[in-house]
Design an enzyme around this catalytic site. Sequence first.
Site, PDB file in Angstrom:
ATOM      1  N   SER A 139       0.818  -1.338   0.001  1.00 28.00           N
ATOM      2  CA  SER A 139      -0.057  -0.062   0.142  1.00 28.00           C
ATOM      3  C   SER A 139       0.902   1.167   0.060  1.00 28.00           C
ATOM      4  CB  SER A 139      -0.877   0.030   1.340  1.00 28.00           C
ATOM      5  OG  SER A 139      -1.583   1.401   1.353  1.00 28.00           O
ATOM      6  N   TYR A 152      -2.170  -1.137  10.515  1.00 29.49           N
ATOM      7  CA  TYR A 152      -2.042  -1.738   9.109  1.00 29.49           C
ATOM      8  C   TYR A 152      -0.830  -1.174   8.528  1.00 29.49           C
ATOM      9  CZ  TYR A 152      -4.022  -1.445   4.056  1.00 29.49           C
ATOM     10  OH  TYR A 152      -3.772  -1.601   2.714  1.00 29.49           O
TER      11      TYR A 152
HETATM   12  N1  LIG Z   1      -8.666  -0.939  -1.604  1.00 31.12           N
HETATM   13  C1  LIG Z   1      -7.623  -0.005  -1.370  1.00 31.12           C
HETATM   14  O1  LIG Z   1      -7.777   1.306  -1.329  1.00 31.12           O
HETATM   15  C2  LIG Z   1      -6.337  -0.588  -0.962  1.00 31.12           C
HETATM   16  C3  LIG Z   1      -5.206   0.430  -0.909  1.00 31.12           C
HETATM   17  C4  LIG Z   1      -3.888  -0.237  -0.794  1.00 31.12           C
HETATM   18  C5  LIG Z   1      -3.568  -1.476  -0.810  1.00 31.12           C
HETATM   19  N2  LIG Z   1      -4.825  -2.378  -0.838  1.00 31.12           N
HETATM   20  C6  LIG Z   1      -4.468  -3.889  -0.430  1.00 31.12           C
HETATM   21  O2  LIG Z   1      -5.030  -4.597  -1.208  1.00 31.12           O
HETATM   22  C7  LIG Z   1      -5.155  -5.779  -1.075  1.00 31.12           C
HETATM   23  C8  LIG Z   1      -6.762  -6.445  -1.409  1.00 31.12           C
HETATM   24  O3  LIG Z   1      -7.727  -5.613  -0.634  1.00 31.12           O
HETATM   25  P1  LIG Z   1      -9.043  -5.005  -1.446  1.00 31.12           P
HETATM   26  O4  LIG Z   1      -8.969  -3.423  -1.234  1.00 31.12           O
HETATM   27  O5  LIG Z   1      -9.045  -5.708  -2.716  1.00 31.12           O
HETATM   28  O6  LIG Z   1     -10.069  -5.370  -0.385  1.00 31.12           O
HETATM   29  P2  LIG Z   1     -11.195  -6.596  -0.199  1.00 31.12           P
HETATM   30  O7  LIG Z   1     -12.077  -6.341  -1.397  1.00 31.12           O
HETATM   31  O8  LIG Z   1     -11.633  -6.539   1.140  1.00 31.12           O
HETATM   32  O9  LIG Z   1     -10.254  -7.682  -0.581  1.00 31.12           O
HETATM   33  C9  LIG Z   1      -9.655  -8.574   0.705  1.00 31.12           C
HETATM   34  C10 LIG Z   1      -9.547  -9.809   0.256  1.00 31.12           C
HETATM   35  O10 LIG Z   1      -8.682 -10.368   1.379  1.00 31.12           O
HETATM   36  C11 LIG Z   1      -9.283 -11.629   1.554  1.00 31.12           C
HETATM   37  N3  LIG Z   1      -9.040 -11.833   3.156  1.00 31.12           N
HETATM   38  C12 LIG Z   1      -9.238 -11.332   4.255  1.00 31.12           C
HETATM   39  N4  LIG Z   1      -8.686 -11.836   5.053  1.00 31.12           N
HETATM   40  C13 LIG Z   1      -8.443 -12.985   4.927  1.00 31.12           C
HETATM   41  C14 LIG Z   1      -7.764 -14.127   5.418  1.00 31.12           C
HETATM   42  N5  LIG Z   1      -7.480 -14.292   6.800  1.00 31.12           N
HETATM   43  N6  LIG Z   1      -7.442 -15.207   4.982  1.00 31.12           N
HETATM   44  C15 LIG Z   1      -7.895 -15.447   3.445  1.00 31.12           C
HETATM   45  N7  LIG Z   1      -8.123 -14.334   2.782  1.00 31.12           N
HETATM   46  C16 LIG Z   1      -8.578 -13.077   3.568  1.00 31.12           C
HETATM   47  C17 LIG Z   1     -10.872 -11.407   1.576  1.00 31.12           C
HETATM   48  O11 LIG Z   1     -11.678 -12.543   1.217  1.00 31.12           O
HETATM   49  P3  LIG Z   1     -12.138 -13.448   2.384  1.00 31.12           P
HETATM   50  O12 LIG Z   1     -13.178 -12.396   3.387  1.00 31.12           O
HETATM   51  O13 LIG Z   1     -13.121 -14.332   1.506  1.00 31.12           O
HETATM   52  O14 LIG Z   1     -11.345 -14.342   3.157  1.00 31.12           O
HETATM   53  C18 LIG Z   1     -10.804 -10.579   0.231  1.00 31.12           C
HETATM   54  O15 LIG Z   1     -10.989 -11.400  -0.852  1.00 31.12           O
HETATM   55  C19 LIG Z   1      -5.132  -5.773   0.532  1.00 31.12           C
HETATM   56  O16 LIG Z   1      -3.813  -6.484   0.766  1.00 31.12           O
HETATM   57  C20 LIG Z   1      -5.133  -4.297   0.816  1.00 31.12           C
HETATM   58  O17 LIG Z   1      -4.386  -4.110   2.145  1.00 31.12           O
HETATM   59  C21 LIG Z   1      -6.164  -1.978  -0.749  1.00 31.12           C
END
Ligand SMILES: NC(=O)c1ccc[n+]([C@@H]2O[C@H](COP(=O)([O-])OP(=O)(O)OC[C@H]3O[C@@H](n4cnc5c(N)ncnc54)[C@H](OP(=O)(O)O)[C@@H]3O)[C@@H](O)[C@H]2O)c1
Length: 262
Positions: A139, A152
């Site tokens: 991130s 985080y």
């Molecule tokens: N959205 C943003 O603005 C942003 C910015 C910077 C970085 N990121 C990073 O991008 C990545 C993806 O996030 P996203 O934004 O796409 O959010 P999201 O839609 O909430 O996706 C998160 C994913 O992680 C999985 N997950 C969470 N806890 C888990 C666990 N204990 N075991 C296995 N899977 C798990 C969830 O699946 P289940 O609930 O089905 O397990 C889901 O598929 C993350 O690492 C986040 O930190 C996001």
Amino acid sequence: MSNEKVVWITGASSGIGEALALELARGGAKLVLSARRADRLEALRLRCPDPARVAVLPLDVADTTRAKEHAETAQVPFGRVDVMVHNAGITQRSLVVDTALDVDRRIMEVNYFGVVALTKALLPSMIARKSGHFVVVSSVVGYVGTQQRSAYAASKHALHGFFEALRAEGHADGVKVTMVCPGYVSTDLTLSALRGDGSVHGERAASNAAGMSPAQCAHRIAHAIETQPREVYVGGREVAAIYLRRFAPGLLARILPRVNAT
Ligand SMILES: NC(=O)c1ccc[n+]([C@@H]2O[C@H](COP(=O)([O-])OP(=O)(O)OC[C@H]3O[C@@H](n4cnc5c(N)ncnc54)[C@H](OP(=O)(O)O)[C@@H]3O)[C@@H](O)[C@H]2O)c1
């Protein structure tokens, strides 16, 4: 995308991981999809152009005792894993002063130790083949700690240290590392954010909702899988914080107390 590549994506049940799976599947990659919600993974598999080239491996990344078993299972459908995309993650919305230590630990278990455990479990197979690529979704907060995201930020910063070391160690064995640093992406991430007492935030943050689409972010990650850069910064003007940290840290320190995006 080379149609010979086998890509294992964690966090594929929603957001960036889901969009990446669709983009890579359209490009011809073979996929292994992981997250906890098996039903969503299976539905995603069926949405891919050729579901026979997609395998589903439900898992909880925080259950590190099963990492070795999961890494072995992931290699069964297509004989190997060429690219591991560490994308699963959870975030936080609470001030340090209000955050129980258990919440810090939980976020580290999912975002850091879960990644480390799967990496250690998969790495020997990559070293044996003298080829492999870890793509780690960090991130902007992996460089710049912002308010209400202390755990985080710590978990994402920790990934940079771990994978910088692995990049150096893996050089001789053909093991590559790409760190991906998104800014705001319009996903469900903040819905599952933890509050200071461990309860779920349950709100979609305006800052994320106004961010880039998961498909746009996924497109950049797919390109990085092809080109294997050391780092990729993806997002809008918030990405400038990474450059401010590097070139004008004093200015950034004066700006950050005024930044408190929910
Ligand atoms: N959205 C943003 O603005 C942003 C910015 C910077 C970085 N990121 C990073 O991008 C990545 C993806 O996030 P996203 O934004 O796409 O959010 P999201 O839609 O909430 O996706 C998160 C994913 O992680 C999985 N997950 C969470 N806890 C888990 C666990 N204990 N075991 C296995 N899977 C798990 C969830 O699946 P289940 O609930 O089905 O397990 C889901 O598929 C993350 O690492 C986040 O930190 C996001």
